[in-house]
Design a protein around this motif. Structure first.
Motif, mmCIF file in Angstrom:
data_model
loop_
_atom_site.group_PDB
_atom_site.id
_atom_site.type_symbol
_atom_site.label_atom_id
_atom_site.label_comp_id
_atom_site.label_asym_id
_atom_site.label_seq_id
_atom_site.Cartn_x
_atom_site.Cartn_y
_atom_site.Cartn_z
ATOM 1 N N SER A 9 -15.644 78.627 -29.602
ATOM 2 C CA SER A 9 -15.391 77.276 -29.102
ATOM 3 C C SER A 9 -16.701 76.510 -28.979
ATOM 4 C CB SER A 9 -14.657 77.325 -27.757
ATOM 5 O OG SER A 9 -15.461 77.978 -26.788
ATOM 6 N N TYR A 10 -17.779 77.201 -28.695
ATOM 7 C CA TYR A 10 -19.119 76.599 -28.645
ATOM 8 C C TYR A 10 -19.158 75.372 -27.734
ATOM 9 C CZ TYR A 10 -19.862 79.631 -32.673
ATOM 10 O OH TYR A 10 -19.955 80.718 -33.511
ATOM 11 N N ASP A 11 -18.630 75.518 -26.528
ATOM 12 C CA ASP A 11 -18.550 74.388 -25.593
ATOM 13 C C ASP A 11 -19.314 74.671 -24.306
ATOM 14 O OD1 ASP A 11 -17.671 71.857 -24.658
ATOM 15 O OD2 ASP A 11 -16.033 72.812 -23.575
ATOM 16 N N PRO A 12 -20.647 74.616 -24.331
ATOM 17 C CA PRO A 12 -21.538 74.294 -25.441
ATOM 18 C C PRO A 12 -22.066 75.556 -26.123
ATOM 19 C CG PRO A 12 -22.806 74.289 -23.434
ATOM 20 C CD PRO A 12 -21.372 74.633 -23.052
ATOM 21 N N VAL A 13 -22.726 75.344 -27.253
ATOM 22 C CA VAL A 13 -23.403 76.434 -27.950
ATOM 23 C C VAL A 13 -24.587 76.886 -27.093
ATOM 24 C CG1 VAL A 13 -24.808 74.863 -29.356
ATOM 25 C CG2 VAL A 13 -24.375 77.173 -30.169
ATOM 26 N N THR A 14 -24.760 78.200 -26.982
ATOM 27 C CA THR A 14 -25.825 78.774 -26.151
ATOM 28 C C THR A 14 -26.874 79.461 -27.022
ATOM 29 O OG1 THR A 14 -24.811 80.952 -25.922
ATOM 30 C CG2 THR A 14 -24.113 79.244 -24.336
ATOM 31 N N ASN A 15 -27.952 79.900 -26.390
ATOM 32 C CA ASN A 15 -28.960 80.673 -27.115
ATOM 33 C C ASN A 15 -28.384 82.003 -27.602
ATOM 34 O OD1 ASN A 15 -30.981 78.747 -26.897
ATOM 35 N ND2 ASN A 15 -31.750 79.579 -24.968
ATOM 36 N N GLU A 30 -23.739 83.497 -47.127
ATOM 37 C CA GLU A 30 -23.364 82.242 -46.478
ATOM 38 C C GLU A 30 -22.660 82.558 -45.164
ATOM 39 O OE1 GLU A 30 -21.290 78.026 -47.536
ATOM 40 O OE2 GLU A 30 -20.147 79.799 -48.120
ATOM 41 N N VAL A 31 -22.987 81.774 -44.153
ATOM 42 C CA VAL A 31 -22.347 81.898 -42.844
ATOM 43 C C VAL A 31 -21.759 80.548 -42.484
ATOM 44 C CG1 VAL A 31 -22.705 82.324 -40.380
ATOM 45 C CG2 VAL A 31 -23.893 83.733 -42.070
ATOM 46 N N VAL A 32 -20.484 80.562 -42.123
ATOM 47 C CA VAL A 32 -19.819 79.350 -41.651
ATOM 48 C C VAL A 32 -19.651 79.487 -40.141
ATOM 49 C CG1 VAL A 32 -17.765 77.906 -41.764
ATOM 50 C CG2 VAL A 32 -18.568 79.106 -43.823
ATOM 51 N N VAL A 33 -20.211 78.545 -39.413
ATOM 52 C CA VAL A 33 -19.993 78.493 -37.974
ATOM 53 C C VAL A 33 -18.752 77.632 -37.785
ATOM 54 C CG1 VAL A 33 -20.929 77.856 -35.732
ATOM 55 C CG2 VAL A 33 -22.468 78.691 -37.538
ATOM 56 N N ALA A 34 -17.665 78.258 -37.373
ATOM 57 C CA ALA A 34 -16.383 77.563 -37.249
ATOM 58 C C ALA A 34 -16.071 77.301 -35.786
ATOM 59 C CB ALA A 34 -15.265 78.377 -37.890
ATOM 60 N N VAL A 35 -16.014 76.024 -35.449
ATOM 61 C CA VAL A 35 -15.608 75.625 -34.108
ATOM 62 C C VAL A 35 -14.087 75.645 -34.097
ATOM 63 C CG1 VAL A 35 -15.644 73.802 -32.373
ATOM 64 C CG2 VAL A 35 -17.673 74.207 -33.800
ATOM 65 N N LEU A 36 -13.537 76.567 -33.331
ATOM 66 C CA LEU A 36 -12.086 76.711 -33.283
ATOM 67 C C LEU A 36 -11.506 75.745 -32.262
ATOM 68 C CD1 LEU A 36 -11.832 80.592 -33.518
ATOM 69 C CD2 LEU A 36 -11.750 78.905 -35.348
ATOM 70 N N ILE A 37 -10.497 75.041 -32.675
ATOM 71 C CA ILE A 37 -9.889 74.005 -31.848
ATOM 72 C C ILE A 37 -8.684 74.582 -31.122
ATOM 73 C CG2 ILE A 37 -8.771 71.746 -31.857
ATOM 74 C CD1 ILE A 37 -10.298 71.252 -34.561
ATOM 75 N N ASN A 38 -8.721 74.526 -29.808
ATOM 76 C CA ASN A 38 -7.606 74.954 -28.979
ATOM 77 C C ASN A 38 -7.127 73.723 -28.220
ATOM 78 O OD1 ASN A 38 -5.853 75.939 -27.052
ATOM 79 N ND2 ASN A 38 -7.096 77.732 -26.573
ATOM 80 N N LYS A 39 -6.008 73.168 -28.640
ATOM 81 C CA LYS A 39 -5.504 71.939 -28.026
ATOM 82 C C LYS A 39 -5.069 72.139 -26.591
ATOM 83 C CE LYS A 39 -4.482 69.679 -32.309
ATOM 84 N NZ LYS A 39 -3.706 68.720 -33.026
ATOM 85 N N TRP A 69 -11.742 74.252 -37.190
ATOM 86 C CA TRP A 69 -10.466 74.787 -37.659
ATOM 87 C C TRP A 69 -9.480 74.851 -36.503
ATOM 88 C CZ3 TRP A 69 -7.945 75.546 -41.955
ATOM 89 C CH2 TRP A 69 -6.861 76.412 -41.996
ATOM 90 N N HIS A 70 -8.251 74.491 -36.788
ATOM 91 C CA HIS A 70 -7.158 74.629 -35.837
ATOM 92 C C HIS A 70 -6.150 75.588 -36.461
ATOM 93 C CE1 HIS A 70 -3.256 73.600 -34.001
ATOM 94 N NE2 HIS A 70 -3.985 73.532 -32.917
ATOM 95 N N GLY A 71 -5.922 76.704 -35.821
ATOM 96 C CA GLY A 71 -4.981 77.681 -36.347
ATOM 97 C C GLY A 71 -5.569 79.070 -36.305
ATOM 98 N N LEU A 72 -4.927 79.971 -37.035
ATOM 99 C CA LEU A 72 -5.400 81.354 -37.077
ATOM 100 C C LEU A 72 -6.695 81.456 -37.876
ATOM 101 C CD1 LEU A 72 -2.099 83.342 -37.757
ATOM 102 C CD2 LEU A 72 -3.345 83.140 -35.589
ATOM 103 N N LEU A 73 -7.645 82.192 -37.337
ATOM 104 C CA LEU A 73 -8.925 82.383 -38.011
ATOM 105 C C LEU A 73 -8.738 83.054 -39.373
ATOM 106 C CD1 LEU A 73 -11.999 82.194 -37.970
ATOM 107 C CD2 LEU A 73 -12.019 84.377 -36.725
#
Length: 159
Positions: A9-15, A30-39, A69-73
């Protein structure tokens, strides 16, 4: 190309988050940092704010990109041809939860999960604690990247 996703969720991103992202960037093409959306969760920072902060603090990593992304990882992994999930572990309770998730993700999609032990300097750091401490005027400057600290202090002051 071997690709991985670092979800959160990175709310907020930490060290602690940044440490796992940087270490993953050394292991994968390649690395994708995916902020997962939880409504169902009301975040302190909007998704766009989180994406901006992560993009800024990972700018020195040429093989890292940021997405949401919103949904299943595992669906995200399928759609983006990603074969691995990289996550950090702070404690035994993290391990119990993450092992169950890793097994479920593998069962659902064949996606493997790499569970990395945290850097001991960040073993106690969580986004929730950072927000709580900042809200009560505590010093979190050494727990989050500089740009995140500035934005966090501005958010707390505006509340």
């Amino acid at each position: 190309m071997v690709r991985a996703v670092c979800p959160g969720s990175y709310d907020p991103v930490t060290n602690g988050h940044l440490d796992i992202i940087e270490r993953s960037a050394k292991l994968f093409d390649e690395v994708v940092v995916a902020v997962l959306i939880n409504k169902n969760k009301k975040g302190l920072f909007s998704i766009d704010e989180r994406l901006e902060m992560i993009t800024e603090i990972t700018g020195h990593l040429p093989n890292v990109r940021v997405d949401s992304w919103h949904g299943l990882l595992v669906d995200y992994c399928r759609q983006h041809d990603i074969g691995a999930i990289a996550k950090g572990l702070r404690s035994v309770s993290d391990f119990d939860y993450e092992l169950q998730m890793a097994q479920m993700n593998r069962e659902l999609s064949g996606v493997e999960t790499l569970l990395m032990s945290n850097n001991p300097r960040f073993g106690f750091v969580s986004s929730s604690l950072v927000k709580e401490i900042a809200t009560y005027g505590g010093d979190v400057k050494n727990l989050v990247p500089g740009v995140v600290f500035e934005r966090l202090m501005a958010k707390v002051a505006a509340q």
